[in-house]
Design an enzyme around this catalytic site. Structure first.
Site, PDB file in Angstrom:
ATOM      1  N   ASP A   8       0.886  -1.175   0.000  1.00 23.74           N
ATOM      2  CA  ASP A   8       0.000   0.000   0.000  1.00 23.74           C
ATOM      3  C   ASP A   8       0.920   1.220   0.000  1.00 23.74           C
ATOM      4  O   ASP A   8       2.109   1.111   0.306  1.00 23.74           O
ATOM      5  CB  ASP A   8      -0.883  -0.042   1.264  1.00 23.74           C
ATOM      6  CG  ASP A   8      -1.570   1.283   1.532  1.00 23.74           C
ATOM      7  OD1 ASP A   8      -2.240   1.801   0.616  1.00 23.74           O
ATOM      8  OD2 ASP A   8      -1.412   1.810   2.642  1.00 23.74           O
ATOM      9  N   ASP A  30      -0.252   5.172   0.754  1.00 22.58           N
ATOM     10  CA  ASP A  30      -0.551   6.217   1.743  1.00 22.58           C
ATOM     11  C   ASP A  30      -0.728   5.642   3.142  1.00 22.58           C
ATOM     12  O   ASP A  30      -1.584   4.807   3.360  1.00 22.58           O
ATOM     13  CB  ASP A  30      -1.802   6.983   1.308  1.00 22.58           C
ATOM     14  CG  ASP A  30      -1.562   7.729   0.002  1.00 22.58           C
ATOM     15  OD1 ASP A  30      -2.305   7.495  -0.957  1.00 22.58           O
ATOM     16  OD2 ASP A  30      -0.594   8.514  -0.063  1.00 22.58           O
TER      17      ASP A  30
HETATM   18  C1  XBP Z   1      -5.250   6.299   0.510  1.00 27.40           C
HETATM   19  C2  XBP Z   1      -6.377   6.989  -0.124  1.00 27.40           C
HETATM   20  C3  XBP Z   1      -6.099   8.008  -1.194  1.00 27.40           C
HETATM   21  C4  XBP Z   1      -5.404   9.226  -0.598  1.00 27.40           C
HETATM   22  C5  XBP Z   1      -5.625  10.460  -1.454  1.00 27.40           C
HETATM   23  O1  XBP Z   1      -4.709   5.468  -0.469  1.00 27.40           O
HETATM   24  O2  XBP Z   1      -7.510   6.693   0.206  1.00 27.40           O
HETATM   25  O3  XBP Z   1      -7.346   8.375  -1.735  1.00 27.40           O
HETATM   26  O4  XBP Z   1      -5.997   9.523   0.657  1.00 27.40           O
HETATM   27  O5  XBP Z   1      -5.100  10.229  -2.730  1.00 27.40           O
HETATM   28  P1  XBP Z   1      -3.906   4.093  -0.065  1.00 27.40           P
HETATM   29  P2  XBP Z   1      -5.984  10.626  -4.024  1.00 27.40           P
HETATM   30  O6  XBP Z   1      -4.704   2.973  -0.702  1.00 27.40           O
HETATM   31  O7  XBP Z   1      -2.521   4.242  -0.660  1.00 27.40           O
HETATM   32  O8  XBP Z   1      -3.852   3.986   1.461  1.00 27.40           O
HETATM   33  O9  XBP Z   1      -6.516  12.014  -3.788  1.00 27.40           O
HETATM   34  O10 XBP Z   1      -5.010  10.550  -5.171  1.00 27.40           O
HETATM   35  O11 XBP Z   1      -7.071   9.580  -4.067  1.00 27.40           O
HETATM   36 MG    MG Z   2      -3.056   3.278   3.139  1.00 26.63          MG
END
Ligand code: XBP
Ligand code: MG
Length: 242
Positions: free
Chosen positions: A9, A11
């Site tokens: 993953d 973020d």
């Molecule tokens: C986390 C998310 C993403 C980010 C924002 O992604 O939910 O939407 O918060 O990025 P991950 P965008 O699966 O890596 O934990 O605005 O590009 O969606």
């Molecule tokens: Mg994440």
């Protein structure tokens, strides 16, 4: 089943991008649009339960700005706000403002040295992934990942398993030949939904969420090495907390 690939993953797992990147980028986009909206960390922690930046903006408007959501061109407005937000986020990442979390770079180096295949499964956009890998891991690090499954490439975002199933299909691997690394209940729901054994590293936004089914729930990867991941993957059982 032998461990063949790690699926990361982004973020909250590779880096604390939410607090230091996405949140200020959303607020900068609202300010550019002349909107008096300023998401604080507490509200953002709630909004994070909706994955996907466009989906998050839409959810916020429907719940807190119903008049804005009723405009006939609302979907275009959401897309424009998200495009501006992504531009601000990329600027923050490219300025080097978002370091990787503890142990992440070392673990990636160990996995590469051991010949493990690497993939990404994330809700954020592909351009955000490339920028983070290039700025915080190494120039050209994007090429270390065989598959970068990101954002709108699948119809349903986490906790739907789509993005992980997409990554497995592109890797041509069975779920139990892989191990996923996640940070949130939504992410764990997605990886387990695809049948992938998963290790969780919690962060300030996800602490206290339900991580049932994870092989291990860690504060970070600072004290974890590839041998640990292999042991947990082989056992297939959640590690009893020490
Ligand atoms: C986390 C998310 C993403 C980010 C924002 O992604 O939910 O939407 O918060 O990025 P991950 P965008 O699966 O890596 O934990 O605005 O590009 O969606
Ligand atoms: Mg994440």
């Amino acid at each position: 089943m032998q461990l063949s690939a790690l699926i990361f993953d982004v973020d909250g797992t590779l880096a604390d991008t939410e607090r230091d990147g996405h949140l200020p980028a959303f607020n900068a986009a609202f300010s550019d649009a002349g909107l008096p909206w300023d998401w604080d960390e507490t509200l953002y922690g709630e909004l994070l339960k909706v994955t996907g930046g466009k989906e998050r903006i839409r959810h916020y408007c429907e719940r807190f700005q119903p008049d804005y959501a009723m405009q006939p061109d609302f979907e275009d407005l959401v897309a424009d706000l998200h495009q501006t937000k992504t531009r601000h986020y990329l600027a923050l990442v490219e300025a080097g403002g978002i370091p990787l979390r503890p142990g992440v770079a070392r673990l990636i180096d160990e996995a590469r040295a051991a010949g493990l295949r690497l993939a990404i499964a994330t809700t954020t956009t592909p351009e955000n992934v490339s920028a983070l890998l290039g700025a915080s891991l190494a120039p050209g690090a994007t090429s270390w990942y065989e598959v970068i499954a990101a954002g709108d490439v699948v119809p349903a975002k986490k906790p739907a398993p789509d993005i992980y199933r997409y990554a497995l299909a592109r890797l041509g691997l069975a779920a139990d030949a892989c191990l996923a690394l996640e940070d949130s209940a939504a992410g764990l729901g997605a990886s387990l939904g695809a049948g992938i054994p998963t290790v969780v590293t919690v962060n300030d936004y996800s602490r206290g969420q339900d991580f049932s089914g994870a092989l291990a729930v860690l504060s970070d990867l600072g004290a974890t090495n590839l041998a640990d991941l292999r042991r947990w993957h082989l056992s297939g059982q959640p590690e009893t907390p020490a």
